[in-house]
Every structure is written in C-alpha cells, then in structure tokens.
Design a protein around this motif. Structure first.
Motif, PDB file in Angstrom:
ATOM      1  N   ASN A  93       0.807  -1.231   0.000  1.00  0.00           N
ATOM      2  CA  ASN A  93       0.000   0.000   0.000  1.00  0.00           C
ATOM      3  C   ASN A  93       0.839   1.279   0.000  1.00  0.00           C
ATOM      4  O   ASN A  93       0.288   2.377   0.017  1.00  0.00           O
ATOM      5  CB  ASN A  93      -0.939   0.018   1.211  1.00  0.00           C
ATOM      6  N   GLN A  94       2.139   1.150  -0.012  1.00  0.00           N
ATOM      7  CA  GLN A  94       2.994   2.331   0.074  1.00  0.00           C
ATOM      8  C   GLN A  94       2.855   3.258  -1.124  1.00  0.00           C
ATOM      9  O   GLN A  94       2.896   4.473  -0.985  1.00  0.00           O
ATOM     10  CB  GLN A  94       4.449   1.924   0.299  1.00  0.00           C
ATOM     11  N   GLY A  95       2.665   2.716  -2.311  1.00  0.00           N
ATOM     12  CA  GLY A  95       2.471   3.554  -3.494  1.00  0.00           C
ATOM     13  C   GLY A  95       1.218   4.407  -3.364  1.00  0.00           C
ATOM     14  O   GLY A  95       1.234   5.606  -3.635  1.00  0.00           O
ATOM     15  N   ARG A  96       0.129   3.800  -2.926  1.00  0.00           N
ATOM     16  CA  ARG A  96      -1.123   4.535  -2.712  1.00  0.00           C
ATOM     17  C   ARG A  96      -0.951   5.579  -1.619  1.00  0.00           C
ATOM     18  O   ARG A  96      -1.435   6.711  -1.742  1.00  0.00           O
ATOM     19  CB  ARG A  96      -2.248   3.569  -2.327  1.00  0.00           C
ATOM     20  N   ALA A  97      -0.253   5.197  -0.554  1.00  0.00           N
ATOM     21  CA  ALA A  97      -0.045   6.130   0.554  1.00  0.00           C
ATOM     22  C   ALA A  97       0.828   7.311   0.119  1.00  0.00           C
ATOM     23  O   ALA A  97       0.598   8.444   0.542  1.00  0.00           O
ATOM     24  CB  ALA A  97       0.590   5.408   1.744  1.00  0.00           C
ATOM     25  N   GLU A  98       1.790   7.058  -0.734  1.00  0.00           N
ATOM     26  CA  GLU A  98       2.644   8.131  -1.262  1.00  0.00           C
ATOM     27  C   GLU A  98       1.822   9.067  -2.148  1.00  0.00           C
ATOM     28  O   GLU A  98       1.910  10.290  -2.035  1.00  0.00           O
ATOM     29  CB  GLU A  98       3.810   7.530  -2.055  1.00  0.00           C
ATOM     30  N   ARG A  99       1.017   8.518  -3.020  1.00  0.00           N
ATOM     31  CA  ARG A  99       0.175   9.340  -3.909  1.00  0.00           C
ATOM     32  C   ARG A  99      -0.854  10.153  -3.116  1.00  0.00           C
ATOM     33  O   ARG A  99      -1.245  11.240  -3.541  1.00  0.00           O
ATOM     34  CB  ARG A  99      -0.519   8.461  -4.953  1.00  0.00           C
ATOM     35  N   ALA A 100      -1.264   9.647  -1.968  1.00  0.00           N
ATOM     36  CA  ALA A 100      -2.262  10.341  -1.153  1.00  0.00           C
ATOM     37  C   ALA A 100      -1.761  11.696  -0.653  1.00  0.00           C
ATOM     38  O   ALA A 100      -2.566  12.594  -0.390  1.00  0.00           O
ATOM     39  CB  ALA A 100      -2.683   9.465   0.027  1.00  0.00           C
ATOM     40  N   THR A 101      -0.440  11.869  -0.576  1.00  0.00           N
ATOM     41  CA  THR A 101       0.083  13.166  -0.124  1.00  0.00           C
ATOM     42  C   THR A 101      -0.297  14.284  -1.089  1.00  0.00           C
ATOM     43  O   THR A 101      -0.385  15.437  -0.685  1.00  0.00           O
ATOM     44  CB  THR A 101       1.621  13.140   0.041  1.00  0.00           C
ATOM     45  N   LYS A 102      -0.558  13.950  -2.333  1.00  0.00           N
ATOM     46  CA  LYS A 102      -0.904  14.974  -3.330  1.00  0.00           C
ATOM     47  C   LYS A 102      -2.271  15.600  -3.062  1.00  0.00           C
ATOM     48  O   LYS A 102      -2.589  16.655  -3.591  1.00  0.00           O
ATOM     49  CB  LYS A 102      -0.888  14.357  -4.734  1.00  0.00           C
ATOM     50  N   MET A 103      -3.089  14.958  -2.232  1.00  0.00           N
ATOM     51  CA  MET A 103      -4.425  15.483  -1.928  1.00  0.00           C
ATOM     52  C   MET A 103      -4.450  16.382  -0.689  1.00  0.00           C
ATOM     53  O   MET A 103      -5.459  17.017  -0.407  1.00  0.00           O
ATOM     54  CB  MET A 103      -5.406  14.330  -1.744  1.00  0.00           C
ATOM     55  N   ILE A 104      -3.353  16.441   0.056  1.00  0.00           N
ATOM     56  CA  ILE A 104      -3.344  17.190   1.315  1.00  0.00           C
ATOM     57  C   ILE A 104      -3.705  18.648   1.092  1.00  0.00           C
ATOM     58  O   ILE A 104      -4.567  19.205   1.780  1.00  0.00           O
ATOM     59  CB  ILE A 104      -1.985  17.054   2.030  1.00  0.00           C
ATOM     60  N   HIS A 105      -3.077  19.303   0.126  1.00  0.00           N
ATOM     61  CA  HIS A 105      -3.316  20.735  -0.083  1.00  0.00           C
ATOM     62  C   HIS A 105      -4.768  21.030  -0.422  1.00  0.00           C
ATOM     63  O   HIS A 105      -5.305  22.060  -0.035  1.00  0.00           O
ATOM     64  CB  HIS A 105      -2.405  21.277  -1.179  1.00  0.00           C
ATOM     65  N   LYS A 106      -5.415  20.116  -1.126  1.00  0.00           N
ATOM     66  CA  LYS A 106      -6.809  20.318  -1.527  1.00  0.00           C
ATOM     67  C   LYS A 106      -7.748  20.344  -0.325  1.00  0.00           C
ATOM     68  O   LYS A 106      -8.765  21.035  -0.338  1.00  0.00           O
ATOM     69  CB  LYS A 106      -7.224  19.213  -2.490  1.00  0.00           C
ATOM     70  N   TYR A 107      -7.411  19.610   0.734  1.00  0.00           N
ATOM     71  CA  TYR A 107      -8.312  19.460   1.870  1.00  0.00           C
ATOM     72  C   TYR A 107      -7.833  20.132   3.152  1.00  0.00           C
ATOM     73  O   TYR A 107      -8.528  20.064   4.167  1.00  0.00           O
ATOM     74  CB  TYR A 107      -8.578  17.975   2.133  1.00  0.00           C
ATOM     75  N   CYS A 108      -6.682  20.769   3.137  1.00  0.00           N
ATOM     76  CA  CYS A 108      -6.147  21.414   4.347  1.00  0.00           C
ATOM     77  C   CYS A 108      -6.450  22.908   4.311  1.00  0.00           C
ATOM     78  O   CYS A 108      -5.824  23.651   3.548  1.00  0.00           O
ATOM     79  CB  CYS A 108      -4.644  21.180   4.457  1.00  0.00           C
ATOM     80  N   PRO A 109      -7.401  23.385   5.128  1.00  0.00           N
ATOM     81  CA  PRO A 109      -7.752  24.799   5.091  1.00  0.00           C
ATOM     82  C   PRO A 109      -6.613  25.723   5.524  1.00  0.00           C
ATOM     83  O   PRO A 109      -6.543  26.865   5.088  1.00  0.00           O
ATOM     84  CB  PRO A 109      -8.952  24.908   6.034  1.00  0.00           C
ATOM     85  N   VAL A 110      -5.704  25.234   6.355  1.00  0.00           N
ATOM     86  CA  VAL A 110      -4.584  26.084   6.782  1.00  0.00           C
ATOM     87  C   VAL A 110      -3.644  26.327   5.613  1.00  0.00           C
ATOM     88  O   VAL A 110      -3.260  27.468   5.336  1.00  0.00           O
ATOM     89  CB  VAL A 110      -3.841  25.477   7.990  1.00  0.00           C
ATOM     90  N   VAL A 111      -3.297  25.281   4.890  1.00  0.00           N
ATOM     91  CA  VAL A 111      -2.418  25.436   3.723  1.00  0.00           C
ATOM     92  C   VAL A 111      -3.090  26.335   2.689  1.00  0.00           C
ATOM     93  O   VAL A 111      -2.454  27.197   2.084  1.00  0.00           O
ATOM     94  CB  VAL A 111      -2.041  24.067   3.117  1.00  0.00           C
ATOM     95  N   GLN A 112      -4.391  26.159   2.505  1.00  0.00           N
ATOM     96  CA  GLN A 112      -5.108  26.982   1.532  1.00  0.00           C
ATOM     97  C   GLN A 112      -5.155  28.451   1.949  1.00  0.00           C
ATOM     98  O   GLN A 112      -5.332  29.317   1.102  1.00  0.00           O
ATOM     99  CB  GLN A 112      -6.530  26.455   1.347  1.00  0.00           C
ATOM    100  N   SER A 113      -4.983  28.731   3.227  1.00  0.00           N
ATOM    101  CA  SER A 113      -5.109  30.093   3.740  1.00  0.00           C
ATOM    102  C   SER A 113      -3.800  30.876   3.755  1.00  0.00           C
ATOM    103  O   SER A 113      -3.825  32.088   3.954  1.00  0.00           O
ATOM    104  CB  SER A 113      -5.673  30.061   5.167  1.00  0.00           C
ATOM    105  N   ILE A 114      -2.680  30.204   3.567  1.00  0.00           N
ATOM    106  CA  ILE A 114      -1.409  30.913   3.674  1.00  0.00           C
ATOM    107  C   ILE A 114      -0.996  31.526   2.341  1.00  0.00           C
ATOM    108  O   ILE A 114      -1.528  31.189   1.280  1.00  0.00           O
ATOM    109  CB  ILE A 114      -0.288  30.004   4.226  1.00  0.00           C
ATOM    110  N   ASP A 115      -0.033  32.419   2.413  1.00  0.00           N
ATOM    111  CA  ASP A 115       0.521  33.077   1.236  1.00  0.00           C
ATOM    112  C   ASP A 115       0.989  32.001   0.244  1.00  0.00           C
ATOM    113  O   ASP A 115       1.733  31.090   0.621  1.00  0.00           O
ATOM    114  CB  ASP A 115       1.697  33.950   1.671  1.00  0.00           C
ATOM    115  N   PRO A 116       0.559  32.076  -1.010  1.00  0.00           N
ATOM    116  CA  PRO A 116       0.963  31.048  -1.983  1.00  0.00           C
ATOM    117  C   PRO A 116       2.464  31.041  -2.256  1.00  0.00           C
ATOM    118  O   PRO A 116       2.981  30.078  -2.840  1.00  0.00           O
ATOM    119  CB  PRO A 116       0.172  31.400  -3.244  1.00  0.00           C
ATOM    120  N   ASN A 117       3.184  32.073  -1.832  1.00  0.00           N
ATOM    121  CA  ASN A 117       4.636  32.080  -1.999  1.00  0.00           C
ATOM    122  C   ASN A 117       5.343  31.187  -0.984  1.00  0.00           C
ATOM    123  O   ASN A 117       6.527  30.922  -1.117  1.00  0.00           O
ATOM    124  CB  ASN A 117       5.182  33.504  -1.897  1.00  0.00           C
TER     125      ASN A 117
END
Length: 127
Positions: A93-117
């Motif tokens: 399952n490590q490949g799936r777990a690695e790919r899952a990191t790509k979804m974090i930014h989409k669902y993390c309101p804190v990351v979405q709220s910070i300066d895009p720089n």
C-alpha cells in the motif's frame, strides 16, 4: 468563530476553553511564528491521516518532523515548510499512501489560507 488572546505579563496567551492558556512567546511556550508553522503541519498531518483512513490504508504514525526556512529580509518571513511524516504502511500500500500526499493541499484549510509564496512540502518516510 471568535478566538481570544489574554495579554499576560510575559506576552500574549491564547485563551483555551479548558482554562489552560497557551503562551505565545518563546520563553514559556511557542512563539507565534512556531505556532503558525505547527498549525500548517498539524493540519497537513491530520488531513493525511484522514485520507489514509478514508482510503482504507492501514497505517501507524510514528512521528512528524517539521523544518522551515525563512527569508533574509528584515522581517524574515517563512518561505518554505517541510513536513516529514514517519508512517508504517504495508509495502503493497505504500504507493497509494505516497500518492495520497498529493491530496493534502486540496483538503487542508490552513495550507489553503497561507501566502501562496510559502512552499509547503509533505514527505512520507515509511518505517
């Protein structure tokens, strides 16, 4: 939602509902800058755990390490945050777990709220 700060003698404290105020100064707690970085990492790691749970990927978190870089400008703003999550996941399952990191930014309101720089990087280390 309204949050409150108590301006204590040693500096601001975040008023906590259970009565334990959280000092926001580097002498007795975390500085506001460290609190910001921890909020980004806490949200990212929590979202990642939820993604693994929803994907039915069995896992165990062991540690989350956070590094951050600051600019050399006078205010020294944060320029990058690297969140390294140490997780046990079955090898198949490590490949799936690695790919899952790509979804974090989409669902993390804190990351979405910070300066895009500010570059936020999530790294998974399997143990």
């Amino acid at each position: 939602m309204t949050l409150h700060l108590n301006m204590a003698e040693l500096g601001p404290e975040a008023v906590n509902v259970n009565g334990d105020n959280w000092p926001l100064n580097k002498e007795t707690g975390f500085s506001p800058l460290n609190t910001f970085v921890l909020a980004v990492a806490g949200c990212s790691a929590g979202v990642y755990r939820n993604i693994l749970n929803n994907s039915k990927i069995d896992h165990t978190f062991h540690d989350v390490a956070i590094d951050f870089d600051r600019s050399e400008e006078s205010a020294k703003p944060v320029t990058a945050i690297t969140i390294t999550m140490y997780v046990s996941v079955a090898e198949e399952n490590q490949g799936r777990a690695e790919r899952a990191t790509k979804m974090i930014h989409k669902y993390c309101p804190v990351v979405q709220s910070i300066d895009p720089n500010i570059q936020v990087n999530e790294i998974v280390v399997f143990q």
